[in-house]
Scaffold this motif. Structure first.
Motif, PDB file in Angstrom:
ATOM      1  N   ALA A  66      45.438  43.723  26.339  1.00  0.00           N
ATOM      2  CA  ALA A  66      45.187  42.378  26.878  1.00  0.00           C
ATOM      3  C   ALA A  66      43.689  42.173  27.086  1.00  0.00           C
ATOM      4  O   ALA A  66      43.160  41.085  26.807  1.00  0.00           O
ATOM      5  CB  ALA A  66      45.933  42.194  28.190  1.00  0.00           C
ATOM      6  N   ILE A  67      42.998  43.214  27.537  1.00  0.00           N
ATOM      7  CA  ILE A  67      41.542  43.086  27.724  1.00  0.00           C
ATOM      8  C   ILE A  67      40.873  42.775  26.386  1.00  0.00           C
ATOM      9  O   ILE A  67      39.991  41.914  26.292  1.00  0.00           O
ATOM     10  CB  ILE A  67      40.962  44.369  28.353  1.00  0.00           C
ATOM     11  N   ARG A  68      41.341  43.486  25.345  1.00  0.00           N
ATOM     12  CA  ARG A  68      40.772  43.235  24.015  1.00  0.00           C
ATOM     13  C   ARG A  68      41.049  41.792  23.590  1.00  0.00           C
ATOM     14  O   ARG A  68      40.200  41.143  23.005  1.00  0.00           O
ATOM     15  CB  ARG A  68      41.380  44.203  22.996  1.00  0.00           C
ATOM     16  N   TYR A  69      42.227  41.320  23.927  1.00  0.00           N
ATOM     17  CA  TYR A  69      42.591  39.938  23.578  1.00  0.00           C
ATOM     18  C   TYR A  69      41.658  38.950  24.281  1.00  0.00           C
ATOM     19  O   TYR A  69      41.117  38.040  23.654  1.00  0.00           O
ATOM     20  CB  TYR A  69      44.049  39.697  23.979  1.00  0.00           C
ATOM     21  N   PHE A  89      42.129  41.037  36.437  1.00  0.00           N
ATOM     22  CA  PHE A  89      43.481  41.505  36.773  1.00  0.00           C
ATOM     23  C   PHE A  89      43.797  42.806  36.012  1.00  0.00           C
ATOM     24  O   PHE A  89      44.261  43.790  36.583  1.00  0.00           O
ATOM     25  CB  PHE A  89      44.481  40.408  36.386  1.00  0.00           C
ATOM     26  N   CYS A  90      43.523  42.786  34.702  1.00  0.00           N
ATOM     27  CA  CYS A  90      43.843  43.959  33.869  1.00  0.00           C
ATOM     28  C   CYS A  90      43.011  45.163  34.295  1.00  0.00           C
ATOM     29  O   CYS A  90      43.530  46.282  34.424  1.00  0.00           O
ATOM     30  CB  CYS A  90      43.613  43.661  32.390  1.00  0.00           C
ATOM     31  N   TYR A  91      41.718  44.929  34.515  1.00  0.00           N
ATOM     32  CA  TYR A  91      40.854  46.041  34.940  1.00  0.00           C
ATOM     33  C   TYR A  91      41.324  46.609  36.279  1.00  0.00           C
ATOM     34  O   TYR A  91      41.297  47.811  36.505  1.00  0.00           O
ATOM     35  CB  TYR A  91      39.401  45.576  35.054  1.00  0.00           C
ATOM     36  N   PHE A  92      41.750  45.693  37.169  1.00  0.00           N
ATOM     37  CA  PHE A  92      42.184  46.144  38.497  1.00  0.00           C
ATOM     38  C   PHE A  92      43.329  47.139  38.372  1.00  0.00           C
ATOM     39  O   PHE A  92      43.340  48.188  38.998  1.00  0.00           O
ATOM     40  CB  PHE A  92      42.614  44.933  39.335  1.00  0.00           C
ATOM     41  N   TYR A  93      44.314  46.806  37.526  1.00  0.00           N
ATOM     42  CA  TYR A  93      45.474  47.701  37.403  1.00  0.00           C
ATOM     43  C   TYR A  93      45.205  48.905  36.508  1.00  0.00           C
ATOM     44  O   TYR A  93      46.013  49.820  36.461  1.00  0.00           O
ATOM     45  CB  TYR A  93      46.711  46.905  36.959  1.00  0.00           C
ATOM     46  N   ASP A  96      39.929  50.287  37.176  1.00  0.00           N
ATOM     47  CA  ASP A  96      38.506  50.208  36.856  1.00  0.00           C
ATOM     48  C   ASP A  96      37.927  49.136  37.781  1.00  0.00           C
ATOM     49  O   ASP A  96      37.669  47.997  37.379  1.00  0.00           O
ATOM     50  CB  ASP A  96      38.343  49.843  35.365  1.00  0.00           C
ATOM     51  N   TYR A  97      37.733  49.490  39.065  1.00  0.00           N
ATOM     52  CA  TYR A  97      37.404  48.491  40.075  1.00  0.00           C
ATOM     53  C   TYR A  97      36.045  47.823  39.868  1.00  0.00           C
ATOM     54  O   TYR A  97      35.937  46.610  40.066  1.00  0.00           O
ATOM     55  CB  TYR A  97      37.512  49.098  41.479  1.00  0.00           C
ATOM     56  N   PRO A  98      34.997  48.572  39.487  1.00  0.00           N
ATOM     57  CA  PRO A  98      33.717  47.864  39.311  1.00  0.00           C
ATOM     58  C   PRO A  98      33.817  46.752  38.268  1.00  0.00           C
ATOM     59  O   PRO A  98      33.329  45.649  38.475  1.00  0.00           O
ATOM     60  CB  PRO A  98      32.769  48.973  38.833  1.00  0.00           C
ATOM     61  N   ARG A  99      34.497  47.044  37.161  1.00  0.00           N
ATOM     62  CA  ARG A  99      34.618  46.014  36.113  1.00  0.00           C
ATOM     63  C   ARG A  99      35.493  44.859  36.596  1.00  0.00           C
ATOM     64  O   ARG A  99      35.211  43.693  36.303  1.00  0.00           O
ATOM     65  CB  ARG A  99      35.232  46.615  34.850  1.00  0.00           C
ATOM     66  N   ALA A 100      36.554  45.198  37.346  1.00  0.00           N
ATOM     67  CA  ALA A 100      37.447  44.155  37.856  1.00  0.00           C
ATOM     68  C   ALA A 100      36.657  43.203  38.753  1.00  0.00           C
ATOM     69  O   ALA A 100      36.736  41.978  38.615  1.00  0.00           O
ATOM     70  CB  ALA A 100      38.591  44.788  38.640  1.00  0.00           C
ATOM     71  N   TRP A 101      35.884  43.771  39.663  1.00  0.00           N
ATOM     72  CA  TRP A 101      35.099  42.963  40.592  1.00  0.00           C
ATOM     73  C   TRP A 101      34.101  42.098  39.821  1.00  0.00           C
ATOM     74  O   TRP A 101      33.938  40.904  40.112  1.00  0.00           O
ATOM     75  CB  TRP A 101      34.389  43.884  41.583  1.00  0.00           C
ATOM     76  N   GLY A 102      33.453  42.702  38.828  1.00  0.00           N
ATOM     77  CA  GLY A 102      32.492  41.964  38.005  1.00  0.00           C
ATOM     78  C   GLY A 102      33.153  40.759  37.345  1.00  0.00           C
ATOM     79  O   GLY A 102      32.599  39.654  37.340  1.00  0.00           O
TER      80      GLY A 102
END
Lengths: 314, 645
Positions: A66-69, A89-93, A96-102
């Motif tokens: 989904a991230i790639r999409y 959302f995807c990063y969070f699950y 990968d919290y830093p990327r999710a927050w970003g």
């Protein structure tokens, strides 16, 4: 000299590689290939959405897909907060919290009116231990309720003007979710103040929540906990009783009600409550987690589709 | 059962890999290069794809062995290779769609002739000479090969003559007219590789390869390093051949992303008969691996042929390639650690094995190569395996719990309804239902899969659903009257009406003159029967009881006071035959899609069995194949013994 180099090059494998690459570049219709790829990656969105709506597990590969999409999608629609939010959302699950927050920050910078993302950001901070910041965002979230309602109303008007009533249900779905978030904000905010030891604030928030949603058993439960921890056993017991009325299988509410009865000296009622707890346990009933305690954040597709409908035929 | 299936496909896959080693050794004429090719292939996505989608395996394994025998035959002109070629061809034409193999073979021949016109002529002459010298053997084996084509021909023929339909190949409009050929190009482009191939797919998220995804290209990262380092190697015909073969296969595999596939679909007839171009992937991977192994063979010659000055330049290139790859990986997301480790190992290998003189000893070099090739795949395959275990298909899990292996008979069909929420879950429910070995449920057409008989599918699609469900609830229906119809004059509305009202008249598709004597009594009763109801048998009784039932046979006894016409609500198809009291009797197509036969009054023992004319051929061929296989085994054993002695 250049001819010598060319001759030398023709006799090397590098030349074959170049021919292959040029052949492929010449033959491949990148537009079609890209469409094929997008259609393939898009399948992951179905799984991610199902997970966001309550499916118990998700294959991490689907989240990565989904991230790639979304990354591909951002190449075409670079300034879309929804896409960034969904990537968050995807990063969070994927933890990968830093990327999710970003991604959440990027989404909100692009579109501050994405109310669900404000909620998610607060939840994100709350889960990562930054309770003070989370409480601040939730306070802000509650103060923006009117703006949010106006935003939804404007969306509905736009759809009516464009005669797109058939997709009004998307806004209604967003509104429904927003209302649910509002209730849960009172719960999480009072919980945050409680853990920050700001008991007055916690009680004030829970009380305002109860005024707005008097039948909400979770707010009764939280208010009961606050009263119990500050020694107001009688009022705590009444709130736990309301919580039990809302859900007769609420083990935790029975337990705390029993403790209140113990403090108030009603040992008969206390015994009945504890008996109920053991009965429910024997039947395999588990204590319910607090809403959103499983940290199921939002996954937005409605707004994305709405924009598509609003922009079509421009 | 499930485990034995898994063991079988894994063993078959390993047999294929063994063939690939022999093929590499024959083509590259170098044991070390063959060892490299074998390792790359074994630890590529070839295995992951073929175990998940074993149709690929059915074509790939005999095809690899065929190419090995072909290459050996062109070098040695021996009988064993010829027999091996014929035997593998027989497997290919029977195992699964042979079109993938035909295409690969055509490309191999075409590119080979283009690159080696002189050598091609010599090979052609060699074929003729061999044919003249061993005329009897060649004739016999070719006749055998032709025999082996019979099942494939019959299967194709049954679609052309509309005995069966292939709903999943067509949309509903074309299903009753188009047979096996795809009517629309779009239907053939589902599952192409272009949707799954980008730099991200090649290098990122390698620990997250989804089990069941049957279209991804994965080869150990060391292969890319070898190809990059070999960029400045002197080109040879073998590299050109493999390079062109690779790119040709790649162009086919990415389907509609290039105009080539659509052109072939429109102009080459057999391209209308197959889709799933990603089934070329194992071939594509094999060619890629052979190309890499050839480059590795050339690189391994460096210690002998590099001068001191050249060695310095080679070291600079090795550093450049490895540093470049490292930087490239850093620029991507989610690169697994073992990818970086492979670069380090590869660098050590290059410095020790390629640039250092003297060479490593006979154990050191293979060991280092093994580590370089296998280190990353070990990580990747472990991740793939974990995902496979975590996402174990519930359908398979349920299927494994079924103890029954024999179909069960019941007089009535169940009212089973799928409970799944999505269409895929519904199909899963049906699969699970079928695995339970009970009768097909009412409506009897679970999904668009398989090869349903033409008329059953017609009824399923075109008759009112409620009528079909209610009528097919009982397996046996007994009639007193018959109305004859022919294929040309068939009218469906009276049939639908009769099925709905359960009228006591069966509609039989037969030529009036041909059945005049046999069914005359039933036809005469027709005028008085319209108000009577047919007798639906929903339980065993003295009048009708089933004695034996399996997938291809049913035996039952009947005892009616008067003569009756029995309709057995099971799909009619050519090949089913009937015996009454041991005597062969006609079996009719009745009520559009089902089996019907006459029952005289009194006690009868009936047997219906599937006995297609080609069945005898199948048995004969099985015996023949076993003989050829035993012969090959004996020959191989004798050769091995001679070598050993």
């Amino acid at each position: 000299m250049p001819w010598r180099i060319v001759n030398w090059l023709i006799g090397r494998c590098l030349f074959l590689y170049l021919v292959i690459v040029l052949l492929l570049l010449g033959l491949v219709n990148r537009h079609v290939a890209h469409n094929n790829r997008m259609n393939f990656l898009k399948q992951s969105e179905v799984d991610v959405k199902a997970f966001a709506l309550g499916a118990p597990t998700i294959d991490p590969a689907m989240l990565r897909m989904a991230i790639r999409y979304y990354r591909e999608l951002l190449r075409f629609i670079p300034a879309d907060g929804v896409i960034h939010g969904n990537m968050g959302f995807c990063y969070f699950y994927l933890k990968d919290y830093p990327r999710a927050w970003g991604e959440y920050q990027r989404a909100l910078a692009l579109e501050p009116q994405l109310w669900t993302l404000h909620w998610d950001s607060a939840m994100f901070l709350f889960q990562n231990g930054d309770v003070k910041e989370a409480a601040w965002i939730w306070e802000d979230y509650l103060s923006n309720q009117d703006a949010a309602r106006k935003y939804f109303a404007a969306l509905k008007d736009q759809l009516r003007v464009k005669k797109k009533e058939d997709v009004l249900y998307l806004v209604q779905r967003m509104e429904k979710r927003f209302a649910k978030d509002e209730t849960e904000t009172y719960i999480k905010l009072s919980e945050s103040y409680f853990s920050l030891k700001q008991y007055d604030n916690a009680q004030a928030i829970a009380a305002s929540g109860l005024k707005l949603f008097p039948g909400n058993r979770w707010l009764h439960y939280v208010t009961g906990l606050l009263d119990f921890s500050t020694g107001h056993l009688a009022t705590a017991a009444s709130h736990f009783a309301e919580a039990i009325a809302g859900n007769p299988s609420d083990i935790n509410a029975y337990y705390y009600h029993g403790l209140c009865m113990h403090g108030l000296g009603d040992s008969r009622q206390q015994a009945l409550d504890f008996l109920q707890v053991s009965k429910l346990r024997a039947h395999g009933v588990q204590p319910l987690p607090m809403p959103k305690d499983s940290a199921r954040l939002h996954f937005n597709t409605e707004l994305f589709f709405l924009r598509y409908h609003l922009n079509r035929g421009k | 059962m499930y485990h034995s299936f898994l063991y079988t496909i894994v063993i078959y896959f390993l047999i294929g890999q063994m063939g690939f080693y022999f093929l590499a050794r024959t083509l590259l004429k170098d044991s070390q290069a063959a060892y490299i090719a074998f390792l790359f292939s074994l630890f590529s996505s070839t295995g992951m794809l073929q175990i998940a989608q074993f149709n690929m395996l059915l074509t790939y394994v005999p095809a690899i062995w065929f190419f090995y025998f072909l290459a050996r035959f062109c070098q040695q002109w021996d009988r064993t290779s010829w027999i091996g070629m014929i035997f593998t061809l027989m497997l290919i034409v029977q195992a699964y769609l042979p079109f993938y193999f035909i295409t690969v073979l055509a490309l191999v021949v075409l590119i080979f002739v283009l690159i080696n016109p002189g050598h091609s002529k010599t090979i052609l002459v060699g074929f003729f000479r061999f044919g003249r010298r061993y005329a009897v053997l060649v004739s016999l084996t070719i006749v055998t090969l032709v025999f082996s084509l019979i099942p494939a021909y019959l299967a194709y023929h049954s679609t052309v003559t509309h005995e069966v339909v292939l709903p999943w190949r067509q949309n509903t409009v074309d299903v009753f007219t188009k047979g096996a050929t795809f009517a629309q190009y779009k239907r053939t482009t589902e599952g192409g590789l272009s949707s799954r191939m980008s730099l991200d797919d090649l290098f990122s998220n390698l620990d997250q390869l989804v089990y069941g995804n049957d279209g991804f290209f994965y080869v150990s990262g060391f292969a890319f390093l070898i190809l990059l380092m070999g960029a400045l190697n002197q080109i040879n015909r073998r590299i050109v051949f493999l390079g062109l073969l690779f790119v040709s296969l790649l162009i086919l595999t990415i389907e509609n992303s290039t105009p080539v596939h659509q052109f072939l679909f429109e102009h080459l007839f057999y391209f209308r008969l197959f889709r799933n171009m990603h089934f070329f992937l194992p071939f594509l991977l094999s060619v890629f691996v052979l190309l890499t192994a050839e480059q590795a063979r050339l690189l391994l010659q460096w210690p002998e042929c590099l001068t001191r000055g050249q060695r310095g330049r080679a070291l600079a290139m090795v550093i450049l390639v490895h540093a470049g790859c490292w930087m490239f990986l850093l620029s991507r997301e989610n690169i697994i650690k073992s990818s970086y480790d492979t670069i380090i190992l590869s660098f050590i290998f290059c410095v020790i094995a390629l640039l250092h003189k003297p060479r490593l000893n006979r154990y050191g070099q293979p060991l280092l190569l093994f580590l370089c090739i296998v280190f990353q795949p070990f990580h990747v395959i472990r991740g793939h395996n974990q995902l496979a275990v975590e996402n174990f298909s519930p359908t398979i899990a349920k299927g494994m719990s079924v103890a029954r292996t024999q179909p069960q008979f019941s007089f009535s069909r169940s009212d089973f309804q799928p409970v799944g929420e999505t269409p895929n879950q519904k199909v899963d429910d049906f699969y699970w239902y079928y695995l339970s070995m009970t009768d097909a449920p009412l409506g009897y057409m679970a999904s668009q899969q398989g090869f349903p008989t033409f008329w059953s599918y017609y009824v399923f699609k075109n008759f009112p659903k409620d009528v079909v469900r209610e009528y097919s609830r009982s397996k046996f229906v007994v009639y007193d009257a018959v109305e004859l119809q022919t294929d040309e004059s068939m009218e469906f509305s009276p049939v639908i009406g009769a099925l709905r009202e359960k009228t006591d008249v069966a509609f039989v598709i037969a030529d009036r003159e041909g059945v005049k004597n046999e069914l005359a009594g039933f036809i005469r009763k027709r005028p008085s029967s319209s108000t009577q109801q047919a007798q639906f048998i929903s339980a065993p009784s003295q009048a009708l009881d089933v004695r034996h039932f399996d997938a291809n046979t049913i035996r039952f006894i009947t005892d009616f006071k008067e003569e009756k016409f029995l309709v057995y609500n099971d799909s009619f198809i050519q090949g089913w035959v009937a015996w009454r009291n041991g005597v062969r009797v006609p079996l009719y197509r009745a009520n559009v899609a089902f089996k019907g036969l006459k029952l005289p009054a009194g006690h009868n023992e009936i047997e219906l069995a599937y006995r297609p004319a080609a069945g005898v051929w199948l048995v004969a061929m099985l015996v023949l194949y076993s003989g050829v296989f035993l012969f090959l085994l004996t020959e191989a054993f004798q050769q091995f013994r001679r070598k050993f002695e």
